[in-house]
Design an enzyme around this catalytic site. Sequence first.
Site, PDB file in Angstrom:
ATOM      1  N   GLY A   1       1.282   6.687   1.689  1.00  0.00           N
ATOM      2  CA  GLY A   1       0.795   5.798   2.744  1.00  0.00           C
ATOM      3  C   GLY A   1       1.225   6.305   4.102  1.00  0.00           C
ATOM      4  O   GLY A   1       1.362   7.523   4.295  1.00  0.00           O
ATOM      5  N   GLU A   2       1.407   5.374   5.062  1.00  0.00           N
ATOM      6  CA  GLU A   2       1.801   5.675   6.450  1.00  0.00           C
ATOM      7  C   GLU A   2       0.905   6.746   7.096  1.00  0.00           C
ATOM      8  O   GLU A   2       1.343   7.446   8.014  1.00  0.00           O
ATOM      9  CB  GLU A   2       3.297   6.008   6.579  1.00  0.00           C
ATOM     10  CG  GLU A   2       3.781   7.302   5.967  1.00  0.00           C
ATOM     11  CD  GLU A   2       5.317   7.509   6.041  1.00  0.00           C
ATOM     12  OE1 GLU A   2       5.722   8.563   6.529  1.00  0.00           O
ATOM     13  OE2 GLU A   2       6.093   6.617   5.624  1.00  0.00           O
ATOM     14  N   ALA A   3      -0.330   6.847   6.634  1.00  0.00           N
ATOM     15  CA  ALA A   3      -1.339   7.791   7.168  1.00  0.00           C
ATOM     16  C   ALA A   3      -1.025   9.248   6.846  1.00  0.00           C
ATOM     17  O   ALA A   3      -1.637  10.164   7.417  1.00  0.00           O
ATOM     18  CB  ALA A   3      -1.562   7.615   8.673  1.00  0.00           C
TER      19      ALA A   3
ATOM     20  N   GLU B   1      -0.974   2.712   6.963  1.00  0.00           N
ATOM     21  CA  GLU B   1      -0.223   1.444   6.901  1.00  0.00           C
ATOM     22  C   GLU B   1       1.151   1.635   6.272  1.00  0.00           C
ATOM     23  O   GLU B   1       1.415   2.633   5.633  1.00  0.00           O
ATOM     24  CB  GLU B   1      -1.001   0.408   6.102  1.00  0.00           C
ATOM     25  CG  GLU B   1      -1.562   0.914   4.772  1.00  0.00           C
ATOM     26  CD  GLU B   1      -0.573   1.499   3.816  1.00  0.00           C
ATOM     27  OE1 GLU B   1       0.494   0.848   3.587  1.00  0.00           O
ATOM     28  OE2 GLU B   1      -0.812   2.606   3.279  1.00  0.00           O
TER      29      GLU B   1
END
Lengths: 339, 339
Positions: free
Chosen positions: B304-306, B162
């Site tokens: 974050g951001e995978a 996310e």
Amino acid sequence: MVSLSGAHEIAGALRDVPGPDVVSRDAAADRQARLTKPAGALGRLEELAIWLAGWQGRERPGLDRVHCLVFAGNHGVAARGVSAYPTDVTAQMVANFRAGGAAINQLCRLAGAELSVIPVELDRPTRDIVVEDAMTEAECAMALQAGVDAVPEEADLLLLGEMGIGNTTTAAALSLATFGGAASAWVGAGTGVSDAGIAHKADVINAAVERTGRSLGSAFHLLRRLGGRELAALAGAVVAARHRSIPIVLDGFVSTAAAATLVADNPAALDHALLSHLSAEAGHRRLAECLRMKPVLDLDMRLGEASGAAVCLLVLRAAVSTHVGMSTFSEAGVSTRDE
Amino acid sequence: MVSLSGAHEIAGALRDVPGPDVVSRDAAADRQARLTKPAGALGRLEELAIWLAGWQGRERPGLDRVHCLVFAGNHGVAARGVSAYPTDVTAQMVANFRAGGAAINQLCRLAGAELSVIPVELDRPTRDIVVEDAMTEAECAMALQAGVDAVPEEADLLLLGEMGIGNTTTAAALSLATFGGAASAWVGAGTGVSDAGIAHKADVINAAVERTGRSLGSAFHLLRRLGGRELAALAGAVVAARHRSIPIVLDGFVSTAAAATLVADNPAALDHALLSHLSAEAGHRRLAECLRMKPVLDLDMRLGEASGAAVCLLVLRAAVSTHVGMSTFSEAGVSTRDE
């Protein structure tokens, strides 16, 4: 050209070793601070990219030429029943490495490392360290030189690992003589011996180190009196890599124990080295603490043969790919912090 | 076809979920025991290969079709100054993802995952959770459905992550309402706020959860009242993946907090999920403990951001490559243990 024919030569080779290129290292740290992420948000990946930049001497490190060296040797102490496997397995596993069927073959292919397997006189096991020194000076020098000779003139990174039935016992004896403590703190299940087998290993290394005493003073004496041919070769490779400013990744307990003997000659001997993973073999956590090194991974692995180092290479590739490939805030038009 | 239009629908969708294929899982475990290594010596790699075999329903799992889904959303609560960055950064980072300049772009390319970025109504931030519910029922259902719709019909693995300025605050509020405890235990620096900022975040989530109460009973109510659009979408993707028997890898604190709401409806809701890494964001260790899940990596990452999920994919590839590619003892002619 590094030549390691005795205690004096190792100490000399470790006296004036190159350090990292601080200009490249600082430039890499500056670059990290400008990439599109909060400062420090990539954690260890940032540290690894900066560490590689320093040892490779360039702001943007590369991993195009990665070599994996796996040294193999046999151990006289194995006759004392310290392993769950027969000693024939060392040569059988070397054949398996050459046929491509071992874990390290799959992991090198996946991670992009060229594998070299270096058997060091498998038909001549070291002597039983409980009763005599493992090697003569000439034998130890030859083993060290086998490691030196295995290091390429140029490389971006080396992965160093080993194979040798009985060598968690040898590594535990080296660790006991190098760092002291209780014998039981350095021994573990190895390939899978029972609790009684572990107690037996502790007795064996206690007896060996009572014979030699604990103050062996130098890597050469440690390796010659208590070590193994593949461990001496691995230590030789660590020294040669340092002289060529090639960063290295150590595998697990046995590899770390072999490399750790070098700090007896120079506390900074392993500054160009990374601990790939925390091995499940009992003594490795303590060894990492003694060296003040933080393993990159903790995956409960305990195979050796450079398998942990090869998985760590994947993480280093993640570090380099983000360091080199990401846009900076200004390139991407992303706002920086509210200040 | 999964449809998640309300609390009843999520609970229903989670009532009769498929479990792993135990025949494939057991066959994979048998194979691991025959490969040329001491049993268990590849540690977590063995467990991961066996886990994938169970969820993919085949003795030899594959990772040819791996998709990475990154959901993005904006948060009304960001107006309370809970982030070090302005809310414009969410859309700017989505543009950066599309231009290929972010960390996740490099990591997906390296690890072999196809990246999809799914902005969920960025121009409509959720409402400020301190004073009112984040979303209406219809809004939450739409966000959940965006996640369901993003899941491919078939895949070997999904990575879920996310992006959303302010969403560590939202995730902390969800965690507080889901698992209780002190607010301060769930908040951390996020993108990099000060100690005073962290205390402010604790006050904010305390106020939000005092408003709603802690017994929200279902994932739908948790996500609707305290969540965010990208978090609801991520939870929807987790449910849809389960119905398609696709194993998933969760990224860090925010992704785990979103997925963890589902255990309010079924304690087994995340059996097909892996925690990729232990985030440096303060609440993640506690969240992992509450879920009794052990993160694969601990690299001090908090982007974050995978990004953590993509690094974990590299480790999964190591697990699969050894599981599928290694020879057995009999194939390689290597002796088994002395017994």
